[in-house]
Design an enzyme around this catalytic site. Structure first.
Site, PDB file in Angstrom:
ATOM      1  N   HIS C  57     -25.340  10.827  10.382  1.00 54.21           N
ATOM      2  CA  HIS C  57     -26.431  11.638   9.813  1.00 54.21           C
ATOM      3  C   HIS C  57     -27.263  10.822   8.834  1.00 54.21           C
ATOM      4  O   HIS C  57     -28.036  11.391   8.064  1.00 54.21           O
ATOM      5  CB  HIS C  57     -25.841  12.867   9.088  1.00 54.21           C
ATOM      6  CG  HIS C  57     -24.904  13.671   9.921  1.00 54.21           C
ATOM      7  ND1 HIS C  57     -25.267  14.143  11.176  1.00 54.21           N
ATOM      8  CD2 HIS C  57     -23.616  14.041   9.717  1.00 54.21           C
ATOM      9  CE1 HIS C  57     -24.217  14.806  11.695  1.00 54.21           C
ATOM     10  NE2 HIS C  57     -23.213  14.760  10.835  1.00 54.21           N
ATOM     11  N   HIS C 219     -24.771  17.738  14.869  1.00 56.00           N
ATOM     12  CA  HIS C 219     -23.701  16.934  15.477  1.00 56.00           C
ATOM     13  C   HIS C 219     -23.934  16.751  16.964  1.00 56.00           C
ATOM     14  O   HIS C 219     -22.999  16.582  17.735  1.00 56.00           O
ATOM     15  CB  HIS C 219     -22.336  17.596  15.230  1.00 56.00           C
ATOM     16  CG  HIS C 219     -22.000  17.714  13.785  1.00 56.00           C
ATOM     17  ND1 HIS C 219     -22.309  18.835  13.044  1.00 56.00           N
ATOM     18  CD2 HIS C 219     -21.471  16.809  12.917  1.00 56.00           C
ATOM     19  CE1 HIS C 219     -21.936  18.630  11.778  1.00 56.00           C
ATOM     20  NE2 HIS C 219     -21.452  17.421  11.669  1.00 56.00           N
TER      21      HIS C 219
END
Ligand SMILES: Nc1ncnc2c1ncn2[C@@H]1O[C@H](COP(=O)(O)OP(=O)(O)O)[C@@H](O)[C@H]1O
Ligand SMILES: Nc1ncnc2c1ncn2[C@@H]1O[C@H](COP(=O)(O)OP(=O)(O)O)[C@@H](O)[C@H]1O
Ligand SMILES: [Mg+2]
Ligand SMILES: [Mg+2]
Ligand SMILES: [Mg+2]
Ligand SMILES: [Mg+2]
Lengths: 333, 210, 333, 210
Positions: C57, C219
């Site tokens: 991320h 995700h």
């Protein structure tokens, strides 16, 4: 072709409107002429620094307009040099009476359009100096090419030169510093994928699932060599060594280093590249005085990276550290 | 067909149509050895030229061509903008005040255009650029002039020479423009700018032959 | 799978080594335990603020460690929650005697691993408060789900809460501000492409050439609805309206807005999205007090974007403006 | 086969092999309704378990299982780490000090494990999680215990019940874990955690039947 756009023809226009909406504190945007101008330009007594080029390299150049960097940026259509009228308007808009520096990346289109603009500016009575950035070692600088392309060093030059101009240095001094940064800067890039010019609708070149392109430019054009995909360390080596050799870096030298993403490569991969770059330079006793890691001069959604090293003396590092407040770079303020 | 400004404007309209039709082809050529925008750039320029010439009653052919040149400089961008823009500006200057054209006039305009491109682009022939279509066309036109040929025939020969010139660019190593960054890998592809030059001459030749 | 990596197993480890090499002025990196710690931690008398989550991320969370933001960030493997041992080590490393705040994104794995870590910290005699971020309006917050995911608001919370902690506010005050930012924050994301977990070697989901996924998480997991590709304006509308309605925004409200790239989307497209967001909010009389446009909480190389709005009062804006010096965010210093 | 720590360690080795072989399958299942990392997470955990148990001469089965549990908590990450970690820790606590196991012991350990998962994950059956394999297995084991079956037969029935449980997750709407973010779109896919639970039980059943 999947992009977050409305119509192919309005890509740059709408980007400009987005920049105007987002950064009215930093810039004013002439959407019709596709020019981003520093909000408080012209600044009396300060050398105006402008640049420009095809769109698709964001944040360069529009994202570098503001305190301590550019006074204006002319945006062409995607990967297409802007036209002389734009640079003429921009030159007038930033002329604080101390002349204007044109930072021009070495592409035939950019050179010729800026040349015509400089002729028009002289006719308007504005003193203009132009400096050509040609730091791409992937292209042999010989009689047989259009000369080395202007890539990563452009970003570093705009920061260093912008800081010098902010200190009210005169036009020749500012232009000479730009030439110095260019002479001390070298870059090389590579691509894992091509990218798609919105108006073209399909990738400029195709790469196989296990192929990469070494020595690509920033306009999605193919590079020097197409090869089998290599590891991040091998790629870092392939990009760093030609830059180091061309610059003649040796023990005790210091550099400002940029590991730049081409637009579609995540930061996690750029840090893996930086890791090896740091290892290589440490091994040679070359110090990394300052660094940039991220997407600064891109090619739309291209996956890939480029490495830029500028051999820096104390003055250049001082100018690098000077405050900057633009959409793409901000520190010290 | 009388070589007056109406004919010139007619030819420019036909060029705009052809450039628009060949837009993807020219862009594909530029994708192979450039950055994939030549057709897009040219279409943007010539569609603006068409709009600006609509309903124009300008008699002075020089003025028409100068308007085309300044329009291309202000709209095409890239390398082809300043080059084609300069070419039309120089041709227009050479034909300043003329309301009809002789073959001599056309040759003069062609010479001025080619000189302008060479000056602006600092290129010569055999560098895989538009010059490799335009210079052969220029020579063919002068030969036709010497043979006392008609304008239509001269332009026909120029177009043929230009087409041959385009084919000749395929084995050439690009040493100017974006394609030069590819070194040997530019060999085997026709030059986009030469292709668009030859296309324009062909359109004019067909119009004059009709 | 084409990525700038060496071996699939060393992706996070080598990223950590790259961060350590690049930012030794800002952070120290425990590579073995995959933890990025503020160089000058622990700071006596200051609440320690830590977070963590799966890698992939970036720049979140390791890129937000430094002055005015996080004191430590625990990195799990790609898209996999970090383990309790990491949070335990991080909690000890940042404990300046004023307790430690755990900022936890609402994922089952994150919640449980942080829960175990908090139990271990209490056993170590360290006072820990945990705040769960759950701002994703794409997931109905009902009995029938694991609750709303923690996405974009996490970045804004870490900045605002980090500034409050820097001012030596006590643990409960800092934790309450974090809860407030969470309660005032809503996000929604979309994807044009999936992304590839290095260890998996192929995309998590496949999208057709004319398809997009609305309501994706961070995700790489599929979203709420798969639809035909829409225009940038339509997409902005689809992301903004659910956020506005859920927050109950009305005339006169002010927000901090983030247009976030998912990692593979170029800045030019994010400005086109921002253009429409600005238009929509202006039309409702909602003011954008501050904004972030760029890649701040990504999903590897996923093409797509997310919109986050935090309804902000003057105090939150003041904390937003406070100096911050991390790899991912820097201003005022 | 004597249910001593050697057998337990043997079973754990076989589980590690099976998880490694099924790594891609488990990850593919997780890609469909999760984030595509379950097989990778489990493989990382159980390969570390295998290394830590290598050459272990630990007689106390409780200690062995607690080592497995703490290893999984410290290496798997994600949701499955704390869940399987807690399950093994609780089972280990239930079997603290035991050097051989009876079916009663195994049932007690199973109960502790399932309770641990429910507590840590705050989930119940019919939420499309690993519980939908483990709870049926638990019940089958208790039934076998009541029927006076052998350990091998009891574990066999547990494995069968777990497999049936996995199939039963396919039509279920996920209301816990990452899959719950998909709402109705989670229907039609087997749950990855239930699948890995059933896999582990099957491996032990096969080992004991051999
Ligand atoms: N120095 C030059 N002299 C003459 N023609 C040139 C020169 N450089 C480029 N060209 C012509 O320009 C064409 C490319 O135009 P275009 O793609 O529109 O510009 P760009 O290369 O900036 O994208 C080439 O095919 C070539 O014919
Ligand atoms: N609250 C819960 N209770 C029980 N099991 C759960 C819960 N949440 C998730 N799981 C199990 O965890 C599995 C996913 O594990 P994994 O993919 O490793 O973690 P993550 O979802 O963090 O990526 C699911 O298939 C499900 O069986
Ligand atoms: Mg171009
Ligand atoms: Mg081109
Ligand atoms: Mg995960
Ligand atoms: Mg998962």
């Amino acid at each position: 072709m999947k992009k977050l756009i409305n119509s192919v023809d309005n890509v740059v226009k709408e980007e400009m409107e987005g920049i105007a909406a987002a950064h009215s504190d930093l810039v004013r945007v002439d959407v019709a002429n596709m020019i981003v101008i520093r909000a408080d330009a012209p600044i009396k007594g300060k050398v105006g620094v402008i640049s420009g080029g095809g769109s698709g390299h964001e944040p360069m150049h529009g994202g570098f307009v503001g305190l301590g960097m550019l006074d204006a940026a002319c945006a062409g259509h995607v990967f297409t040099s802007p036209v002389p009228d734009q640079m003429q308007i921009a030159t007038k808009a930033v002329n604080g009476g101390a002349g204007v520096l044109h930072i021009v990346k070495n592409y035939t289109g950019d050179i010729m359009n800026f040349e015509i603009a400089a002729e028009l500016a002289q006719a308007d009575g504005i003193n203009v100096e132009s400096v050509i950035i040609n730091d791409d070692v992937a292209v042999q600088d010989s009689l047989y090419t259009a000369g080395r392309r202007g890539v990563g060093a452009t970003v570093l030059a705009e920061k260093i030169v912008g800081a010098l101009a902010e200190s009210k240095a005169d036009l020749h001094t500012v232009a000479e510093m730009c030439r110095k940064v260019n002479s001390m800067g070298r870059s090389m890039g590579m691509a894992l994928t091509s990218c798609t010019v919105p108006a073209a609708g399909k990738p400029t070149f195709d790469l196989g699932e296990d192929e990469m392109e070494i020595g690509i430019g920033i306009h999605g054009e193919p590079g020097r060599k197409r090869m089998k995909l290599a590891s991040a360390d091998e790629i870092t080596e392939m990009l760093t060594m030609p830059v180091v050799e061309d610059l003649g870096l040796k023990q005790g030298d210091h550099v400002i280093a940029m590991v730049n993403g081409m637009g579609g490569t995540p930061l996690i991969e750029l840090y893996i590249i930086y890791r090896k770059l740091d290892e290589i330079l440490k091994g040679m006793g070359v110090g990394i005085a300052r660094k940039l890691i991220g997407n600064y001069i891109t090619s739309l959604e291209m996956a890939g990276c480029s490495i830029t090293l500028v051999k820096a003396d104390d003055e250049m590092i001082k100018l690098w550290d000077a405050p900057v407040h633009t959409a793409g770079l901000r520190w010290g303020v | 067909m009388e070589m007056n400004s109406a004919t010139v404007v007619k030819c420019l309209d036909l060029i705009a149509d052809a450039i628009h039709e060949q837009r993807q082809y020219l862009t594909d050529l530029d994708a192979a050895i450039g950055d994939g925008d030549h057709g897009i750039n040219m279409d943007r320029g010539f569609s603006t030229v068409r709009t600006r010439l609509e309903g124009s009653s300008e008699k002075n052919i020089g003025a028409v061509l100068k308007l085309v040149g300044s329009t291309l400089v202000s709209t095409v961008g890239g390398a082809s903008g300043p080059l084609y823009g300069t070419a039309f500006l120089r041709a227009g200057t050479a034909l300043e005040g003329k309301e009809t054209l002789t073959l001599d006039d056309i040759c003069e305009a062609m010479d001025a255009a080619v000189a302008g491109i060479m000056q602006r682009g600092k290129a010569a022939t055999n560098e895989k650029t538009m010059l490799d279509a335009l210079v052969p066309a220029q020579q063919a036109m002068h030969k036709a002039q010497a043979d006392g040929a008609s304008i239509a025939l001269a332009v026909q020969r120029a177009a043929d020479a230009a087409d041959a010139g385009v084919k000749a660019t395929i084995p050439m190593l690009a040493t100017k423009g974006r394609a030069s960054y590819l070194g040997e890998r530019s060999i085997g592809h026709p030059d986009p700018g030469a292709t668009s030059s030859a296309l324009m001459l062909r359109i004019v030749a067909n119009a004059l032959a009709a």
